[in-house]
Write a protein that holds these residues in place. Structure first.
Motif, PDB file in Angstrom:
ATOM      1  N   ALA A   1      17.653  -6.878  23.581  1.00  0.00           N
ATOM      2  CA  ALA A   1      18.419  -6.865  24.250  1.00  0.00           C
ATOM      3  C   ALA A   1      19.728  -6.343  24.298  1.00  0.00           C
ATOM      4  O   ALA A   1      20.081  -5.640  25.165  1.00  0.00           O
ATOM      5  CB  ALA A   1      18.922  -8.173  24.446  1.00  0.00           C
ATOM      6  N   HIS A   2      19.983  -5.963  23.321  1.00  0.00           N
ATOM      7  CA  HIS A   2      21.836  -5.474  23.100  1.00  0.00           C
ATOM      8  C   HIS A   2      20.670  -3.751  23.299  1.00  0.00           C
ATOM      9  O   HIS A   2      22.041  -3.324  23.862  1.00  0.00           O
ATOM     10  CB  HIS A   2      22.196  -5.442  21.713  1.00  0.00           C
ATOM     11  CG  HIS A   2      23.355  -4.194  21.338  1.00  0.00           C
ATOM     12  ND1 HIS A   2      24.761  -4.445  21.963  1.00  0.00           N
ATOM     13  CD2 HIS A   2      23.090  -3.356  20.267  1.00  0.00           C
ATOM     14  CE1 HIS A   2      24.960  -3.383  20.878  1.00  0.00           C
ATOM     15  NE2 HIS A   2      24.066  -2.930  20.593  1.00  0.00           N
ATOM     16  N   MET A   3      19.770  -3.629  22.598  1.00  0.00           N
ATOM     17  CA  MET A   3      19.401  -1.655  22.991  1.00  0.00           C
ATOM     18  C   MET A   3      18.714  -1.123  24.007  1.00  0.00           C
ATOM     19  O   MET A   3      19.235  -0.675  24.697  1.00  0.00           O
ATOM     20  CB  MET A   3      18.520  -1.434  22.085  1.00  0.00           C
ATOM     21  CG  MET A   3      19.039  -1.395  20.840  1.00  0.00           C
ATOM     22  SD  MET A   3      17.873  -1.372  19.172  1.00  0.00           S
ATOM     23  CE  MET A   3      17.417  -2.597  19.028  1.00  0.00           C
ATOM     24  N   VAL A   4      18.579  -2.038  24.894  1.00  0.00           N
ATOM     25  CA  VAL A   4      17.936  -2.162  26.329  1.00  0.00           C
ATOM     26  C   VAL A   4      19.586  -1.900  26.998  1.00  0.00           C
ATOM     27  O   VAL A   4      19.719  -1.110  28.385  1.00  0.00           O
ATOM     28  CB  VAL A   4      17.607  -3.647  26.711  1.00  0.00           C
ATOM     29  CG1 VAL A   4      17.108  -3.507  28.280  1.00  0.00           C
ATOM     30  CG2 VAL A   4      16.066  -3.524  26.303  1.00  0.00           C
ATOM     31  N   PHE A   5      20.623  -3.180  26.867  1.00  0.00           N
ATOM     32  CA  PHE A   5      21.592  -2.843  27.313  1.00  0.00           C
ATOM     33  C   PHE A   5      21.810  -1.718  27.329  1.00  0.00           C
ATOM     34  O   PHE A   5      23.387  -1.096  28.278  1.00  0.00           O
ATOM     35  CB  PHE A   5      22.549  -4.189  27.440  1.00  0.00           C
ATOM     36  CG  PHE A   5      22.601  -5.099  27.828  1.00  0.00           C
ATOM     37  CD1 PHE A   5      21.727  -6.415  27.481  1.00  0.00           C
ATOM     38  CD2 PHE A   5      22.912  -5.554  29.105  1.00  0.00           C
ATOM     39  CE1 PHE A   5      22.519  -7.655  27.396  1.00  0.00           C
ATOM     40  CE2 PHE A   5      22.921  -6.390  29.368  1.00  0.00           C
ATOM     41  CZ  PHE A   5      22.206  -8.003  28.883  1.00  0.00           C
ATOM     42  N   GLN A   6      22.388  -0.818  25.734  1.00  0.00           N
ATOM     43  CA  GLN A   6      22.607  -0.119  26.154  1.00  0.00           C
ATOM     44  C   GLN A   6      22.083   1.502  26.353  1.00  0.00           C
ATOM     45  O   GLN A   6      23.374   2.508  26.977  1.00  0.00           O
ATOM     46  CB  GLN A   6      22.922   0.365  24.663  1.00  0.00           C
ATOM     47  CG  GLN A   6      23.552  -0.339  23.424  1.00  0.00           C
ATOM     48  CD  GLN A   6      25.120  -1.346  23.666  1.00  0.00           C
ATOM     49  OE1 GLN A   6      25.619  -0.447  23.766  1.00  0.00           O
ATOM     50  NE2 GLN A   6      24.893  -2.370  24.330  1.00  0.00           N
TER      51      GLN A   6
END
Length: 728
Positions: A508-513
């Motif tokens: 989820a963190h990487m998708v947001f980035q």
């Protein structure tokens, strides 16, 4: 059972041997040793019994539960027994050794086998374990999925328990490699002395006698039952738990036995308990005002006066057959604080309520225990309810979005389309933050969301009030990522599945980035386009992440500890984002799906039990079946079953829907349907809501329907020449 081997067997070992055989001889399966030499058979049984007894000692389970956890045999991968805590958050992996002369040891080879078994558990690679472990697989997965699970590696020895430095190093390294941020691994040794002490306690449980001196304020009540309420110094409570000196019985420490009548034992050094420890040490004189006190039950109170015989004068109470029924965490915290600074703890006082059960009606003590353990307690999240920022966000949601935002514990969460809770909002904002360590911390425990102050997650997420639109759009992305991962997870097994489970928040963190914060300010139409592309982003990130874990840390690394390490997660984020942005990752949807399919489990899921048995005609028509109730069922409806022996008997019919013909009424049922029918007929008002019929009907001599189906499926998976059949 062969009685040989008594010659030269130490008396203590003889006692343990007799107790183990008495407790487990008819509980542990020894079908794989039927044709073996009697002495070999007994040694194997005793080794398995040692592992089960260790489970009883450590997991506080009963004999049947301990025996059910024994998986020793072929394909056990160094694990002889598996045990679970009552809360379902702790797991014990036990390897046991028996020697008739009490000389069992545990070398480096045995330690490596045990660690190998741990690695298979960590990688969710349970399919290759034997059928005994398969019956426990769902419970194992349930524990390992918890972000704060604890795994204990246990060495159970009929010996002195000494391990070489090399062996301890192997176990220490395994514990360090697996653990991190809430998930922990520890190892412990249960030796001959522990087993002997346990069987003595089983045979002759000794009541606990406590002494409590009240030299300050106290008062007593004599009717209807005697009770004394007053202030007791914290160092006395510490001595109840850990003892002090070498003197009289009342100075002997009783440990966890203090809480035998409590609804739970001490929880270890939790965050709340650490706060109590700190409070005793930092401001001992003020501790009394900040704490609710504890409750002790006993059979009788004997009172001595130091000088004047009057209420309020110094007095010492002797409490016969005593137990702390509320306040286990307080007593244990006093013990821990006393280890650090005895002088400070001696200055701390605690309000103690002592209740004598002498002359009390049956059930009175239990009602006290229940009442004193059902009171509300404060959690860190509760304190955000007084933060004005949360009220402002709630107003912003209503005004800007016409949606709900709830932040007080106890309020019902709104429907997904109508809004969100502060917990969901904080999770989404933590994943959206540019610092990946926030997502790692939240994975360890959602309590991390509410920590305030410099570096605290709550301050970093809500210190500068985020707008309602930013929060809501972050929640929308977070939900899509979660749902997409759930869908992809069903296609994975083993290590890739472990990466998907443990790395969900990092994905989820990487998708947001990848999306970028700027997109949260786009117009509604453009934002909908962003949301539509999230599933593809999840797939791309997950495929790269599965590959990058092994690339950076090798395929032998522990998945759990990798995602519990902030440093390793930062490396993974940098590598995956660099790969995707540099065009070296799976650039096309078809290639991504192809790579994902490489991680998909190769074997079929086992069909439902009855369908599998019927389609393969694993049980012949008219084969006798018998009802196998649990101990709780037997206690509740055993008399009703015995009133008509036909109620325990049935026969098999090869039919997918109703394969069991009940002898009591001549009608056919599904396994679960018949168990439910029996419970209703027996008028079992406290019956469970969950019914597991295939586990409760068995073919005599062959096992339950589930066990027979598991053996059949393993043969099919092994490709032993069975003809193909349509299982759809």
């Amino acid at each position: 059972m062969n009685k040989g081997g008594q010659g030269g067997m130490p008396l203590e070992v003889q006692h343990i041997r007799s107790a183990l055989l008495r407790e487990f001889q008819h509980r542990i399966s020894m079908d794989d040793f039927k044709k073996k030499d009697p002495k070999e058979h007994e040694t194997a049984l005793l080794s398995r019994a040692v592992s089960a007894k260790a489970a009883r000692i450590l997991a506080d389970c009963n004999s049947d539960e301990a025996a059910a956890g024994v998986i020793d045999g072929r394909d056990d991968f160094g694990i002889d027994c598996v045990a679970f805590s009552a809360s379902g958050s702790e797991l014990w992996l036990i390897q046991a050794k028996w020697k008739d002369k009490g000389t069992a040891g545990f070398d480096t080879e045995a330690a490596l086998k045990l660690v190998h078994g741990l690695k298979k558990f960590d990688n969710r690679d349970l399919d290759h374990f034997n059928e005994r472990l398969q019956l426990l697989a769902d419970r194992v997965h349930g524990v390992l999925r918890l972000p704060t699970c604890k795994v204990n590696l246990v060495v159970a020895l009929m010996g002195d328990g000494r391990l070489s430095a090399e062996t301890r190093n192997i176990l220490d390294e395994a514990a360090q490699e697996f653990g991190g941020l809430g998930r922990t691994v520890e190892y412990q040794v249960v030796d001959q002395r522990d087993f002997h002490r346990a069987i003595r306690e089983d045979l002759e449980p000794q009541p606990i006698t406590l002494r409590a001196t009240m030299d300050r304020e106290w008062y007593t009540r004599e009717t209807p039952f005697k009770a004394v309420i007053g202030e007791v110094s914290a160092d006395q409570l510490a001595s109840w738990y850990g003892g002090k000196g070498d003197g009289a019985e009342h100075e002997k420490g009783h440990g966890e036995r203090l809480y035998d009548r409590n609804v739970r034992r001490s929880l270890g050094l939790t965050g709340v308990n650490q706060t109590m420890v700190d409070s005793m040490l930092e401001d001992p004189e003020g501790f009394l005002y900040r704490h609710n006190g504890i409750t002790v039950q006993c059979d009788r109170i004997e009172q001595e006066y130091h000088s004047k015989r009057a209420v309020g004068q110094p007095t010492t109470l002797t409490l016969t057959n005593a137990s702390v029924v509320n306040g286990a965490q307080t007593v244990t915290s006093a013990f821990r604080a006393n280890e650090i600074n005895p002088e400070a703890v001696a200055e701390a006082y605690i309000l103690v309520r002592i209740i004598s059960l002498e002359g009390a009606p049956e059930g009175f003590g239990r009602s006290i225990t229940k009442a004193t353990n059902t009171q509300n307690h404060m959690e860190r999240r509760d304190f955000i309810a007084i933060d004005a920022v949360q009220s402002e966000i709630q107003k912003d949601f209503r005004l800007s979005l016409d949606k709900e935002y709830v932040f007080r514990r106890g309020e019902l969460d709104p429907a997904p389309e109508s809004g969100c809770s502060v917990t969901e909002a904080a999770m989404a904002l933590a994943c959206m933050h540019r610092d990946s360590s926030l997502a790692v911390r939240v994975k360890g425990s959602t309590n991390a969301l509410w920590i305030e102050g410099p570096g605290g997650a709550y301050t970093r997420l809500f210190g500068q009030q985020p707008g309602a639109q930013q929060i809501w759009r972050a929640v929308q992305v977070f939900r899509i990522v979660r749902d997409q991962l759930t869908e992809l997870r069903t296609k994975l097994a083993g290590r890739p599945a472990a990466v998907a489970d443990n790395g969900a928040l990092l994905v989820a963190h990487m998708v947001f980035q990848r999306i970028g914060r700027g997109s949260l300010d786009e117009s509604d139409g453009e934002w909908n386009d962003v949301l539509a592309g999230v599933p593809e982003q999840v797939l791309a990130v997950l495929v790269c992440l599965i590959s990058m874990v092994d690339t950076l840390f090798t395929s032998k690394s522990y998945v759990t500890s990798t995602f519990a390490s902030q440093e390793r997660c930062a490396q993974l984020v940098a590598a995956v984002l660099s790969m995707l942005e540099g065009g070296t990752g799976p650039e096309s949807p078809m290639k991504r799906k192809a790579l994902l399919e490489g991680a998909v489990q190769s074997r079929q899921r086992r069909p439902q039990t009855v369908r599998l048995l019927v389609d393969y005609e694993a049980i012949k028509d008219s084969t006798p079946l018998e009802y196998a109730p649990s101990a709780a069922e037997e206690l509740a409806i055993g008399s009703w079953l015995d009133a008509d022996p036909r109620r325990r008997r049935a026969s098999w019919v090869n039919d997918r829907k109703t394969p069991i013909l009940w002898e009591a009424d001549g009608r056919r049922y599904s396994p679960t349907g018949l168990v439910s029918h029996i419970w209703n007929e027996a008028d079992w008002k406290e019956q469970w809501s969950a019914v597991q019929g295939p586990k409760q009907w068995r073919v005599p001599g062959e096992g339950t329907l589930v066990e027979i189906a598991e053996r059949l499926w393993r043969r099919i998976a092994a490709g032993d020449g069975m003809e193909d059949r349509n299982l759809e």
